[in-house]
Every structure is written in C-alpha cells, then in structure tokens.
Write a protein that holds these residues in place. Structure first.
Motif, PDB file in Angstrom:
ATOM      1  N   LEU A  93       0.832  -1.199   0.000  1.00 12.94           N
ATOM      2  CA  LEU A  93       0.000   0.000   0.000  1.00 12.94           C
ATOM      3  C   LEU A  93       0.870   1.254   0.000  1.00 12.94           C
ATOM      4  CD1 LEU A  93      -2.815  -0.967   2.552  1.00 12.94           C
ATOM      5  CD2 LEU A  93      -2.928  -1.043   0.056  1.00 12.94           C
ATOM      6  N   VAL A  94       1.878   1.250   0.841  1.00 16.70           N
ATOM      7  CA  VAL A  94       2.778   2.403   0.912  1.00 16.70           C
ATOM      8  C   VAL A  94       3.540   2.566  -0.398  1.00 16.70           C
ATOM      9  CG1 VAL A  94       4.789   3.375   2.084  1.00 16.70           C
ATOM     10  CG2 VAL A  94       2.989   2.258   3.423  1.00 16.70           C
ATOM     11  N   ASP A  95       4.064   1.472  -0.940  1.00 12.39           N
ATOM     12  CA  ASP A  95       4.856   1.543  -2.172  1.00 12.39           C
ATOM     13  C   ASP A  95       4.036   2.041  -3.356  1.00 12.39           C
ATOM     14  OD1 ASP A  95       7.090   0.673  -0.850  1.00 12.39           O
ATOM     15  OD2 ASP A  95       6.953  -1.402  -1.556  1.00 12.39           O
ATOM     16  N   SER A  96       2.735   1.745  -3.344  1.00 11.89           N
ATOM     17  CA  SER A  96       1.895   2.151  -4.475  1.00 11.89           C
ATOM     18  C   SER A  96       1.688   3.664  -4.526  1.00 11.89           C
ATOM     19  CB  SER A  96       0.543   1.436  -4.423  1.00 11.89           C
ATOM     20  OG  SER A  96      -0.225   1.891  -3.331  1.00 11.89           O
ATOM     21  N   MET A  97       2.120   4.359  -3.479  1.00  8.80           N
ATOM     22  CA  MET A  97       2.078   5.823  -3.510  1.00  8.80           C
ATOM     23  C   MET A  97       3.058   6.363  -4.540  1.00  8.80           C
ATOM     24  SD  MET A  97       0.005   7.122  -1.078  1.00  8.80           S
ATOM     25  CE  MET A  97       0.760   8.647  -0.533  1.00  8.80           C
ATOM     26  N   GLY A  98       4.092   5.571  -4.841  1.00  4.70           N
ATOM     27  CA  GLY A  98       5.069   5.989  -5.832  1.00  4.70           C
ATOM     28  C   GLY A  98       6.109   6.962  -5.318  1.00  4.70           C
ATOM     29  N   SER A  99       6.284   7.028  -3.988  1.00  5.15           N
ATOM     30  CA  SER A  99       7.277   7.924  -3.396  1.00  5.15           C
ATOM     31  C   SER A  99       8.406   7.103  -2.801  1.00  5.15           C
ATOM     32  CB  SER A  99       6.645   8.802  -2.310  1.00  5.15           C
ATOM     33  OG  SER A  99       7.643   9.485  -1.579  1.00  5.15           O
ATOM     34  N   GLU A 100       9.592   7.242  -3.364  1.00  9.67           N
ATOM     35  CA  GLU A 100      10.755   6.507  -2.858  1.00  9.67           C
ATOM     36  C   GLU A 100      11.055   6.873  -1.415  1.00  9.67           C
ATOM     37  OE1 GLU A 100      15.573   6.197  -3.749  1.00  9.67           O
ATOM     38  OE2 GLU A 100      14.209   6.970  -5.296  1.00  9.67           O
TER      39      GLU A 100
END
Length: 219
Positions: free
Chosen positions: A137-144
């Motif tokens: 869920l966090v990774d799908s934000m697209g923010s490294e």
C-alpha cells in the motif's frame, strides 16, 4: 554451527542471515552477539562481523550501548506504542490518498489472499504476508522517500511481530477481515473510511501486543 555465507558481499549475506534468524525467533530477545563469536561461527573476518552487527543496529534489530555487546532487543510496551503511533501517522494518510485514487495494488490483494488462506491458525507464517500487505500500500504511492521511511519502521515491526506472534496473539482470520475492510474502503473511494479502517486495524493490534510486553518496561 552456521555455514559461511556465499555471496559477493559477505557483510550483506551475514546481515541477511542474522536478520532471518532474528525474525524466525532463533535468536531470542536478549541474545548477545559478539564480533568474535560471529567471526568464528561464520568463518568471516572480524571487521566483517562488526559491519554486519552495525548494519542491524542501524535497522533497530540489534541494540548496543556504548562499549557494550550487541543484543537482540526485547520490545517493551513503550516501543510498541511508539511504533504503532508512527505507523498510524503514516498509513492513515496513505489509505486516504489511495482511496481518492481508488487504487488497490495487486500485491496487497495477493498478500491478503495468503493471510486468508491460513485460516484460524496463529503462526509466524502470518508475519511476512502481513508486512507485504502494508508495504505494498505504501509503495503504491510511488514515493521513494515515503517507502524508505516506512521500511525503517518495519524492520522493528517485523521483530515485534515475530516475538509476539510466536505466542499466537493475533489470529489470521481477524487480520484478514480487517485487511478486507481497508481494501474495500480504498476501492470504494471512501478516504475517511479507509483511514478509519487502518486506524481500527492498527489500534487493535497495538492493544493486543502492548499488555503482553508490559513486563519489559521494568528492564
């Protein structure tokens, strides 16, 4: 005796093996790890053992006071409450943002399916798909940077979950039901509902875990 890691980076391989042993519960809370013992047991140079220990200290998986031997930390109630406070602060906003986009990542669905398939058993098998659910869920934000911040928290969370889940406090069926509520709210575009579902899920886990570890506050 553990075998010597075979990898291009011996330090990374040693750290990975120790990390795995900590998460599996082979290295229990308060286990002490010295550079000499690791160097001898894994047949590596002492500076390599030192570097691996320092890496795990930086991840929160080992603790070492000045001039003291590194040890596997016993998570306290204060540790748990602060970890969950930090997670809620971040994951509520992640859920709101994904709901506005109505975006449910496939990796979250897959992890949810894995947990649901466990049934009512409570075991360490739940830990990894549970972590993957939230990380996806966090990774799908697209923010490294957001992902990097989150992973800094999840090293300690894995340690916490492995230590406590071995006692069967959280049932897979309850976790799966709460994950389903999060996914349904995101898919429906209900930003506040998604944030509340995350809050309910993490609050329940915190309230289950914290009393179990309350005795550690006396250390």
């Amino acid at each position: 005796m553990p075998s010597r890691p075979q990898a291009l980076s011996i330090t990374e391989a040693l750290a990975a093996d120790l990390r795995s042993r900590i998460f599996r519960g082979e290295l229990t809370p308060d286990t002490r790890l010295t550079e000499v013992e690791l160097a001898t047991g894994y047949e590596v140079a002492r500076p390599t053992a030192k570097a691996a220990i320092e890496k795990l200290v930086a991840e929160g998986l080992l603790r070492r006071d000045a001039h003291k031997t590194a040890r596997v930390p016993a998570m306290s109630r204060a540790d748990i409450e602060d970890l969950y406070f930090s997670r809620m602060f971040l994951e509520r906003e992640v859920a709101r943002t994904l709901a506005r986009r109505q975006r449910v990542p496939d990796a979250a669905r897959q992890a949810h399916t894995e947990i649901a398939s466990v049934g009512d058993a409570s075991s360490l098998d739940i830990v990894e798909p549970d972590v993957r659910f939230h990380e996806s869920l966090v990774d799908s934000m697209g923010s490294e940077r957001v992902s990097r911040l989150y992973r800094a928290l999840m090293g300690e969370m894995r340690l916490c979950m492995a230590q406590v889940q071995s006692h069967g406090l959280l049932e897979a069926s309850a976790i799966a039901a709460e994950h389903a509520a999060i996914l349904e709210a995101i898919e429906a575009g209900d930003a506040e509902g998604a944030a509340q579902a995350v809050d309910d899920h993490l609050s329940r886990a915190r309230d289950e875990l914290a009393p179990f570890l309350a005795h550690d506050d006396r250390r």
